[in-house]
Design a protein around this motif. Structure first.
Motif, PDB file in Angstrom:
ATOM      1  N   GLU A   1       3.820  12.383   1.650  1.00 51.07           N
ATOM      2  CA  GLU A   1       4.475  11.997   0.485  1.00 51.07           C
ATOM      3  C   GLU A   1       3.536  12.007  -0.687  1.00 51.07           C
ATOM      4  OE1 GLU A   1       7.587   8.891   0.836  1.00 51.07           O
ATOM      5  OE2 GLU A   1       7.014   8.890   2.743  1.00 51.07           O
ATOM      6  N   LEU A   2       2.321  11.780  -0.481  1.00 54.18           N
ATOM      7  CA  LEU A   2       1.534  11.671  -1.543  1.00 54.18           C
ATOM      8  C   LEU A   2       1.105  12.883  -1.951  1.00 54.18           C
ATOM      9  CD1 LEU A   2      -1.373   8.813  -0.573  1.00 54.18           C
ATOM     10  CD2 LEU A   2       0.601   8.777  -2.069  1.00 54.18           C
ATOM     11  N   VAL A   3       1.056  14.031  -1.196  1.00 62.88           N
ATOM     12  CA  VAL A   3       0.625  15.443  -1.439  1.00 62.88           C
ATOM     13  C   VAL A   3       1.871  15.943  -2.341  1.00 62.88           C
ATOM     14  CG1 VAL A   3       0.549  17.813  -0.560  1.00 62.88           C
ATOM     15  CG2 VAL A   3      -0.519  15.859   0.752  1.00 62.88           C
ATOM     16  N   VAL A   4       3.102  15.609  -1.918  1.00 62.29           N
ATOM     17  CA  VAL A   4       4.158  15.977  -2.955  1.00 62.29           C
ATOM     18  C   VAL A   4       4.153  15.272  -4.247  1.00 62.29           C
ATOM     19  CG1 VAL A   4       6.743  15.907  -3.253  1.00 62.29           C
ATOM     20  CG2 VAL A   4       5.701  16.402  -0.949  1.00 62.29           C
ATOM     21  N   MET A   5       3.876  14.075  -4.158  1.00 62.19           N
ATOM     22  CA  MET A   5       3.557  13.521  -5.623  1.00 62.19           C
ATOM     23  C   MET A   5       2.501  14.153  -6.402  1.00 62.19           C
ATOM     24  SD  MET A   5       3.749   9.346  -4.358  1.00 62.19           S
ATOM     25  CE  MET A   5       5.116   8.685  -3.244  1.00 62.19           C
ATOM     26  N   ARG A   6       1.489  14.341  -5.901  1.00 60.36           N
ATOM     27  CA  ARG A   6       0.506  15.123  -6.428  1.00 60.36           C
ATOM     28  C   ARG A   6       0.903  16.566  -7.035  1.00 60.36           C
ATOM     29  NH1 ARG A   6      -2.912  14.575  -8.963  1.00 60.36           N
ATOM     30  NH2 ARG A   6      -4.956  15.321  -8.071  1.00 60.36           N
TER      31      ARG A   6
ATOM     32  N   ALA B   1       3.778  17.266  -7.674  1.00 55.14           N
ATOM     33  CA  ALA B   1       4.751  17.051  -9.024  1.00 55.14           C
ATOM     34  C   ALA B   1       4.095  16.788 -10.062  1.00 55.14           C
ATOM     35  CB  ALA B   1       5.932  16.089  -8.384  1.00 55.14           C
ATOM     36  N   GLY B   2       2.892  16.470 -10.039  1.00 56.37           N
ATOM     37  CA  GLY B   2       2.112  16.279 -11.342  1.00 56.37           C
ATOM     38  C   GLY B   2       1.788  14.690 -11.701  1.00 56.37           C
ATOM     39  N   VAL B   3       1.874  13.844 -10.455  1.00 56.40           N
ATOM     40  CA  VAL B   3       1.633  12.577 -10.485  1.00 56.40           C
ATOM     41  C   VAL B   3       0.023  12.157 -10.568  1.00 56.40           C
ATOM     42  CG1 VAL B   3       1.816  10.163  -9.680  1.00 56.40           C
ATOM     43  CG2 VAL B   3       3.875  11.832  -9.728  1.00 56.40           C
ATOM     44  N   SER B   4      -0.735  11.797 -11.326  1.00 58.18           N
ATOM     45  CA  SER B   4      -2.114  11.773 -11.438  1.00 58.18           C
ATOM     46  C   SER B   4      -2.603  10.870 -10.389  1.00 58.18           C
ATOM     47  CB  SER B   4      -2.446  11.566 -13.167  1.00 58.18           C
ATOM     48  OG  SER B   4      -2.167  10.206 -13.309  1.00 58.18           O
ATOM     49  N   ILE B   5      -3.924  10.918 -10.212  1.00 54.75           N
ATOM     50  CA  ILE B   5      -4.329   9.852  -9.317  1.00 54.75           C
ATOM     51  C   ILE B   5      -4.535   8.392 -10.049  1.00 54.75           C
ATOM     52  CG2 ILE B   5      -6.558   9.146  -8.018  1.00 54.75           C
ATOM     53  CD1 ILE B   5      -7.003  12.006  -7.153  1.00 54.75           C
ATOM     54  N   GLY B   6      -4.733   8.467 -11.286  1.00 52.35           N
ATOM     55  CA  GLY B   6      -4.842   7.394 -12.125  1.00 52.35           C
ATOM     56  C   GLY B   6      -3.412   6.644 -11.890  1.00 52.35           C
ATOM     57  N   ARG B   7      -2.354   7.248 -12.090  1.00 53.30           N
ATOM     58  CA  ARG B   7      -1.210   6.663 -12.126  1.00 53.30           C
ATOM     59  C   ARG B   7      -0.620   6.164 -10.637  1.00 53.30           C
ATOM     60  NH1 ARG B   7       3.366   5.515 -14.521  1.00 53.30           N
ATOM     61  NH2 ARG B   7       5.534   5.766 -13.442  1.00 53.30           N
TER      62      ARG B   7
ATOM     63  N   ALA C   1      -9.861   0.541  -1.237  1.00 56.80           N
ATOM     64  CA  ALA C   1      -8.621   1.247  -0.254  1.00 56.80           C
ATOM     65  C   ALA C   1      -8.247   2.548  -0.670  1.00 56.80           C
ATOM     66  CB  ALA C   1      -7.883   0.042   0.143  1.00 56.80           C
ATOM     67  N   ILE C   2      -7.836   2.553  -1.955  1.00 59.12           N
ATOM     68  CA  ILE C   2      -7.073   3.815  -2.471  1.00 59.12           C
ATOM     69  C   ILE C   2      -8.158   4.931  -2.289  1.00 59.12           C
ATOM     70  CG2 ILE C   2      -6.115   4.700  -4.713  1.00 59.12           C
ATOM     71  CD1 ILE C   2      -5.170   1.716  -5.207  1.00 59.12           C
ATOM     72  N   SER C   3      -9.408   4.701  -2.977  1.00 60.22           N
ATOM     73  CA  SER C   3     -10.251   5.755  -2.928  1.00 60.22           C
ATOM     74  C   SER C   3     -10.584   6.243  -1.406  1.00 60.22           C
ATOM     75  CB  SER C   3     -11.793   5.290  -3.473  1.00 60.22           C
ATOM     76  OG  SER C   3     -12.260   4.408  -2.575  1.00 60.22           O
ATOM     77  N   PHE C   4     -10.380   5.415  -0.565  1.00 59.65           N
ATOM     78  CA  PHE C   4     -10.527   5.920   0.994  1.00 59.65           C
ATOM     79  C   PHE C   4      -9.398   6.831   1.265  1.00 59.65           C
ATOM     80  CE2 PHE C   4     -13.635   2.941   3.422  1.00 59.65           C
ATOM     81  CZ  PHE C   4     -14.461   3.129   2.401  1.00 59.65           C
ATOM     82  N   ILE C   5      -8.143   6.543   0.707  1.00 59.62           N
ATOM     83  CA  ILE C   5      -7.081   7.404   1.092  1.00 59.62           C
ATOM     84  C   ILE C   5      -7.042   8.651   0.553  1.00 59.62           C
ATOM     85  CG2 ILE C   5      -4.475   7.360   1.071  1.00 59.62           C
ATOM     86  CD1 ILE C   5      -5.725   5.329   3.083  1.00 59.62           C
ATOM     87  N   PHE C   6      -7.627   8.607  -0.754  1.00 57.90           N
ATOM     88  CA  PHE C   6      -7.669   9.894  -1.490  1.00 57.90           C
ATOM     89  C   PHE C   6      -8.795  10.724  -0.962  1.00 57.90           C
ATOM     90  CE2 PHE C   6      -4.347   7.841  -4.281  1.00 57.90           C
ATOM     91  CZ  PHE C   6      -3.373   8.859  -4.180  1.00 57.90           C
ATOM     92  N   GLY C   7      -9.765  10.202  -0.350  1.00 55.76           N
ATOM     93  CA  GLY C   7     -11.113  10.535  -0.030  1.00 55.76           C
ATOM     94  C   GLY C   7     -11.302  10.833   1.455  1.00 55.76           C
ATOM     95  N   PRO C   8     -12.293  10.078   1.988  1.00 60.97           N
ATOM     96  CA  PRO C   8     -12.656  10.240   3.328  1.00 60.97           C
ATOM     97  C   PRO C   8     -11.562  10.093   4.315  1.00 60.97           C
ATOM     98  CG  PRO C   8     -13.609   8.422   2.467  1.00 60.97           C
ATOM     99  CD  PRO C   8     -12.987   8.908   1.274  1.00 60.97           C
TER     100      PRO C   8
END
Length: 353
Positions: free
Chosen positions: A84-89, A91-97, A285-292
């Motif tokens: 779902e995060l891949v779909v959101m990204r 669709a243009g949803v930024s990491i900041g949002r 926590a968020i940086s871990f999910i989008f990162g390593p």
């Protein structure tokens, strides 16, 4: 976008609450097992259960940052696993949002925890300690491994238990002269606050000299002191469970008595900065999910969250005593782990873009 906010926010919020319930439940069970060693005819199984129940608000407040960290990892990890995060990204949803969407439920839990720690936990902790002390020492004026210590000038005092209506049980008073030679020891069954003084009951005084000890008894005795029930209520509760106004007032009182107040100042700054600490941990926590940990398993995410939480808590526990040893302000000891987590989270998110 509102549906997206609600979906992500609710997923993270429920994960935080689930983790909080599990952690607090395990901690309460461990505390019950520890208290079970003291079960007696007066301190019964039901009394132990009541003690654990009354300490639950304090335990909830204590574990909110830890639960926010792991819960955010689990909630976002669940969304990442289902793509779902891949779909959101896409669709243009930024990491900041996404960071802000995930941060909102964590901050809501932080506000609820702060209110619990300010309004509920101090009262329930004091009631829990009083009930336990009176149950473990029924009808006894002294003894017990729990109680309240206080110092007023060269007078050292110990109270077994404090009731909410201004009654203390099991008073021990040790009076020293300027050379720290004991002048007398006083023991009283109980004392009642009368507005501007205390009335002691069943008093035994042992006066010491260089060659003899004289013992005298009094049915009642007036005690004039600046100590009030409000002050004893502050002393009866561990600093981390006290509300911010009480921490500030008692640290000023200790300073006026020439005593060390760093423990209370450290607890004061930790409470003030707890929302910032939760925000920094959630950022990690968020940086871990989008990162390593983007492709990591659920178990590995939990393991990583536990490690980060332990490192954060350990750094706080080490920097507190270090501030006493090396003489830097308690504010820096409370702020340093938060800044470290915030910087680490920002750097990891920058690499994930």
């Amino acid at each position: 976008m509102r549906k997206l906010d609600r979906h992500v926010g609710w997923t993270v919020f429920t994960a935080i609450l689930l983790v909080l319930a599990i952690i607090v439940g395990l901690d309460a069970i461990a505390a019950f097992i520890d208290e079970a060693d003291d079960i007696s005819e007066s301190y019964t199984f039901a009394r132990v259960g009541l003690y654990i129940l009354l300490t639950l608000p304090g335990r909830l407040y204590e574990f909110v940052p830890f639960a926010a960290l792991i819960g955010c990892m689990l909630g976002l990890g669940q969304l990442a696993t289902s793509s779902e995060l891949v779909v959101m990204r896409a669709a243009g949803v930024s990491i900041g949002r996404l960071v802000w969407i995930a941060m909102k439920p964590a901050l809501l839990v932080a506000v609820l925890g702060f209110a619990l720690g300010e309004q509920v936990a101090p009262r329930t902790e004091q009631l829990a300690e009083t009930n336990r002390a009176m149950a473990q020492n029924p009808g006894e004026s002294f003894g017990g491994r729990h109680g309240i210590w206080n110092r007023e000038g060269n007078t050292f005092l110990h109270f077994n238990a404090l009731e909410a209506d201004g009654v203390v049980h099991g008073i021990t008073m040790l009076q020293f002269d300027r050379d720290l030679v004991m002048e007398y020891a006083l023991r009283a069954q109980r004392a009642t606050f009368e507005g501007d003084y205390w009335t002691m009951e069943e008093v035994v005084i042992t006066r010491l000299s260089s060659w003899q000890a004289l013992r005298e008894t009094h049915q009642t005795m007036r005690w004039d002191t600046g100590i009030t029930p409000e002050l004893l209520t502050v002393v009866a509760v561990e600093p981390e469970y006290l509300p911010i106004p009480d921490l500030y007032r008692y640290s000023r009182y200790l300073q006026s008595q020439g005593l060390d107040s760093d423990d209370y100042q450290l607890a004061l700054w930790r409470k003030i900065l707890q929302p910032a600490a939760i925000g920094a941990l959630v950022l990690v926590a968020i940086s871990f999910i989008f990162g390593p940990l983007r492709e990591g398993t659920m178990g590995f995410r939990i393991f990583a969250g536990v490690i980060v939480g332990i490192v954060f808590q350990t750094s706080q526990d080490l920097l507190g005593p270090a501030s006493l040893v090396f003489g830097f302000a308690p504010l820096y000891a409370a702020l340093a782990p938060i800044l470290l987590c915030a910087v680490a989270g920002v750097l990891l998110l920058a690499r994930a873009r």
